[in-house]
Write a protein that holds these residues in place. Structure first.
Motif, PDB file in Angstrom:
ATOM      1  N   CYS A 293       0.823  -1.214   0.000  1.00 43.56           N
ATOM      2  CA  CYS A 293       0.000   0.000   0.000  1.00 43.56           C
ATOM      3  C   CYS A 293       0.850   1.254   0.000  1.00 43.56           C
ATOM      4  O   CYS A 293       0.557   2.225  -0.718  1.00 43.56           O
ATOM      5  N   VAL A 294       1.927   1.274   0.801  1.00 43.61           N
ATOM      6  CA  VAL A 294       2.753   2.467   0.887  1.00 43.61           C
ATOM      7  C   VAL A 294       3.557   2.679  -0.397  1.00 43.61           C
ATOM      8  O   VAL A 294       3.932   3.809  -0.744  1.00 43.61           O
ATOM      9  N   GLN A 295       3.793   1.594  -1.133  1.00 44.48           N
ATOM     10  CA  GLN A 295       4.494   1.694  -2.399  1.00 44.48           C
ATOM     11  C   GLN A 295       3.539   1.941  -3.572  1.00 44.48           C
ATOM     12  O   GLN A 295       3.984   2.145  -4.694  1.00 44.48           O
TER      13      GLN A 295
ATOM     14  N   ASN B  63       0.623  -1.918   7.934  1.00 42.27           N
ATOM     15  CA  ASN B  63       1.251  -0.598   7.828  1.00 42.27           C
ATOM     16  C   ASN B  63       0.335   0.422   8.502  1.00 42.27           C
ATOM     17  O   ASN B  63      -0.843   0.528   8.156  1.00 42.27           O
TER      18      ASN B  63
ATOM     19  N   GLU C 266       0.252   3.763   8.457  1.00 43.56           N
ATOM     20  CA  GLU C 266      -0.228   4.888   7.645  1.00 43.56           C
ATOM     21  C   GLU C 266      -1.369   4.452   6.728  1.00 43.56           C
ATOM     22  O   GLU C 266      -2.325   5.210   6.519  1.00 43.56           O
ATOM     23  N   CYS C 267      -1.273   3.239   6.206  1.00 43.35           N
ATOM     24  CA  CYS C 267      -2.348   2.739   5.344  1.00 43.35           C
ATOM     25  C   CYS C 267      -3.619   2.510   6.149  1.00 43.35           C
ATOM     26  O   CYS C 267      -4.720   2.864   5.716  1.00 43.35           O
TER      27      CYS C 267
ATOM     28  N   ASN D  43      -0.429  10.494   2.431  1.00 43.12           N
ATOM     29  CA  ASN D  43       0.679  10.106   1.558  1.00 43.12           C
ATOM     30  C   ASN D  43       0.417   8.762   0.873  1.00 43.12           C
ATOM     31  O   ASN D  43       1.161   8.367  -0.023  1.00 43.12           O
ATOM     32  N   ILE D  44      -0.637   8.076   1.262  1.00 39.99           N
ATOM     33  CA  ILE D  44      -1.016   6.794   0.660  1.00 39.99           C
ATOM     34  C   ILE D  44      -2.076   7.049  -0.403  1.00 39.99           C
ATOM     35  O   ILE D  44      -2.969   7.884  -0.229  1.00 39.99           O
TER      36      ILE D  44
ATOM     37  N   ARG E 137      -5.889   3.144   1.122  1.00 42.33           N
ATOM     38  CA  ARG E 137      -5.754   3.639   2.490  1.00 42.33           C
ATOM     39  C   ARG E 137      -7.104   3.647   3.211  1.00 42.33           C
ATOM     40  O   ARG E 137      -8.161   3.500   2.605  1.00 42.33           O
TER      41      ARG E 137
ATOM     42  N   HIS F  94       5.488   5.253  11.105  1.00 41.00           N
ATOM     43  CA  HIS F  94       5.900   6.629  10.836  1.00 41.00           C
ATOM     44  C   HIS F  94       6.983   7.048  11.820  1.00 41.00           C
ATOM     45  O   HIS F  94       6.994   6.632  12.968  1.00 41.00           O
TER      46      HIS F  94
ATOM     47  N   HIS G 163       8.030   8.556   6.474  1.00 37.88           N
ATOM     48  CA  HIS G 163       6.823   7.754   6.339  1.00 37.88           C
ATOM     49  C   HIS G 163       7.085   6.278   6.641  1.00 37.88           C
ATOM     50  O   HIS G 163       8.226   5.838   6.778  1.00 37.88           O
TER      51      HIS G 163
ATOM     52  N   SER H 169       7.709   3.475   5.454  1.00 32.17           N
ATOM     53  CA  SER H 169       8.210   2.791   4.264  1.00 32.17           C
ATOM     54  C   SER H 169       9.357   1.843   4.573  1.00 32.17           C
ATOM     55  O   SER H 169       9.996   1.330   3.649  1.00 32.17           O
TER      56      SER H 169
END
Length: 525
Positions: free
Chosen positions: A222-224, A254, A256-257, A263-264, A269, A299, A313, A315
């Motif tokens: 997801c972050v990629q 993840n 953030e997702c 940023n996702i 997300r 994060h 982030h 990642s």
């Protein structure tokens, strides 16, 4: 593991519980009137045909000791095959347990516990005579029966039997063989897991082991910007895991997702990501397996020693979770799954504050308490913060707490472990052939003491050799102690860039994966 090979090369670096029989032995050397030198509690934790697991707890009632040796004799031919909490040896019936370096000091009033596996035939009679550093600390029999009066030279005159008068002769000592009632029957399907002593147990009280695989992808795809998971997560692919006789699937996530940070990509997300995770959890449960949802990437900007990336982030693997988002992540995850205790929570993949801080004490303090940690440029959420976040929702789910050094070091886990009001915590540990703690000596010295007190799960086991000789050793050590482990990972990566169990999502194993697959199938009747 710290990151998948999609972007770059891999970074280096029993028994069913029965009703317990218990014997409390207290006493002093013959003729002494002082307090006993020690108190001993001997118990059968679990028993099966020809074998059993026992425990001995010693309380030192005398002066403080710096080095101790417990001695006792088995009365019915029992033979110890392995032990922990001390160095066990046996000569004939005589058993000796000598302290380890880490538990040599035994203060006045302090307790020390050792556990063991032994064989038995006939009657599993409990020992009754114990010594501590050579000093007797028992009366030679359990204290509960009324002692027989000292006989006089004149035989007493018989009296008529009166059914209302208790007999003057002590009753026959009850048999010490554990009850023959059957052990608890394990629940069908995925269990609601709890902690009983140092075992995972289900809602029936049956002892359970977590044996299975990791399903990587949810932490990085997801972050990629590629999707939710790496490869299919349909019913057929999940069934293929179950066909290996796995009973557990660990699912890296993840934060953030999950939290839907901007940023996702929108399609990967927030609600979309959460629903994808919930769907996979549902499929895992439907095939009778335990889902372990685990926080992998977080994060927080870290550019110090052993940095995985300079990106703020989520990642890559960070040394510790951040206070800005991780407590919120676990609050949300716990609220999502708190009504289903079959789902297990694994707090953080591989902490490594020891690479950032200058002392071991600083590393473990950072690990537990968080805050401002030397060498880490963001405010840290400690393991206690994350336990608190989970429990604040009312969730009672089993929580796994990893160690430091990429989860490979549990040496101070018992000292610094978080407080859990639900009393449902277990230790998580990772091992690969290139880790520091990667041999039986280290496992005996650092893992066995933890496993003697709390359940232990090796959440990741693997090797970068494209073979399985190393994990064979790991699995044997864990099998011998009735412990749990999960192979990394159920993904079709080239084994030269990371430990990949499969070459196809239909369950076709790699040369590495065949070792785990055949072993899991052999463990299941």
């Amino acid at each position: 593991m710290r990151h998948p090979p999609r972007l770059s090369a891999l970074l280096a670096g029993a028994a069913l519980t029965m009703a317990s029989t218990s014997l409390a032995v207290m006493g002093t050397a013959s003729g002494a009137a002082a307090a006993p030198a020690c108190t001993v509690e001997y118990s059968v934790v679990g028993q099966w045909a020809g074998g059993y697991q026992g425990a001995v707890t010693v309380t030192n009632n005398s002066a403080a000791l710096n080095g101790w040796s417990l001695g006792f004799a088995f009365p019915a031919g029992q033979v110890v095959s392995q032990g922990w909490g001390g160095k066990w040896s046996q000569s004939g019936a005589a058993v000796t347990v000598v302290n380890e370096s880490w538990n040599a000091a035994l203060a006045t009033g302090a307790k020390v516990t050792g556990g063991f596996i032994a064989s038995w035939t006939g009657a599993n009679t409990a020992p009754t005579a114990f010594t501590l550093n050579g000093t007797p600390c028992d009366t030679g029999a359990p204290p509960t029966p009324t002692p027989t009066p000292t006989p006089s030279t004149t035989a007493p005159t018989p009296t008529p039997t009166d059914p209302t008068t208790p007999p003057t002769t002590p009753p026959t000592t009850p048999p010490t063989t554990p009850p023959t009632s059957p052990p608890p029957t394990p629940v069908t399907g995925a269990p609601e897991l709890g902690v009983t002593g140092n075992k995972f147990t289900d809602q029936n009280g049956a002892v359970r082991r977590l044996l299975g695989v990791n399903r990587s992808g949810g932490e990085f795809m997801c972050v990629q910007g590629y999707g939710f998971f790496d490869g299919p997560v349909d019913d057929a692919s999940v069934k293929a895991i179950a066909d290996w006789k796995a009973n557990t699937v660990r699912i890296p996530l993840n934060e953030e997702c999950w939290l839907g940070l901007d940023n996702i990509k929108p399609e990967y997300r927030g609600t979309n990501y959460i629903n994808a995770v919930k769907d996979l959890v549902t499929k895992v449960l439907a095939h009778g397996m335990t889902p372990v949802v685990e926080l992998h990437w977080t994060h927080g900007q870290y550019t110090g020693n052993s940095t995985g990336c300079s990106d703020v982030h989520a990642s890559c693997q960070k040394p510790m979770p951040g206070a800005q988002y991780t407590p919120a992540f676990w609050t949300s995850v716990a609220n999502t799954f708190k009504n289903d205790k079959r789902v297990v929570f694994d707090l953080f993949n591989e902490p490594y504050p020891d690479r950032a801080t200058s002392t071991v004490t600083q590393a473990w303090s950072c690990w537990r308490d968080g805050g401002t940690c030397p060498g880490i440029g963001y405010e840290v959420a400690g393991m206690q913060d994350l336990v608190d976040a989970v429990r604040s929702t009312g969730a009672k789910n089993l929580v796994l707490v990893p160690g430091i050094a990429y989860s490979n070091d549990l040496s101070q886990w018992l000292t610094y472990r978080p407080t859990d009001p639900a009393e449902n915590l277990a230790a998580a540990w990772h091992v690969y052939n290139f880790n520091t703690c990667a041999d039986e000596t280290c496992w005996n010295n650092t893992l066995a003491p933890v496993a003697a007190e709390v359940p232990l799960l090796a959440g990741e086991i693997g090797e970068n050799t494209c073979g399985h000789a190393f994990i064979d050793r790991v699995m044997k050590w864990f099998d011998d102690r009735g412990l749990s482990y999960l192979g990394w990972t159920w993904n079709t990566w080239n084994c030269n860039s990371g430990p990949a169990l499969i070459s196809s999502y239909d369950g076709t194993p790699t040369a590495f994966g065949i070792g785990l697959r055949d072993h899991l199938r052999a463990l299941t009747p």
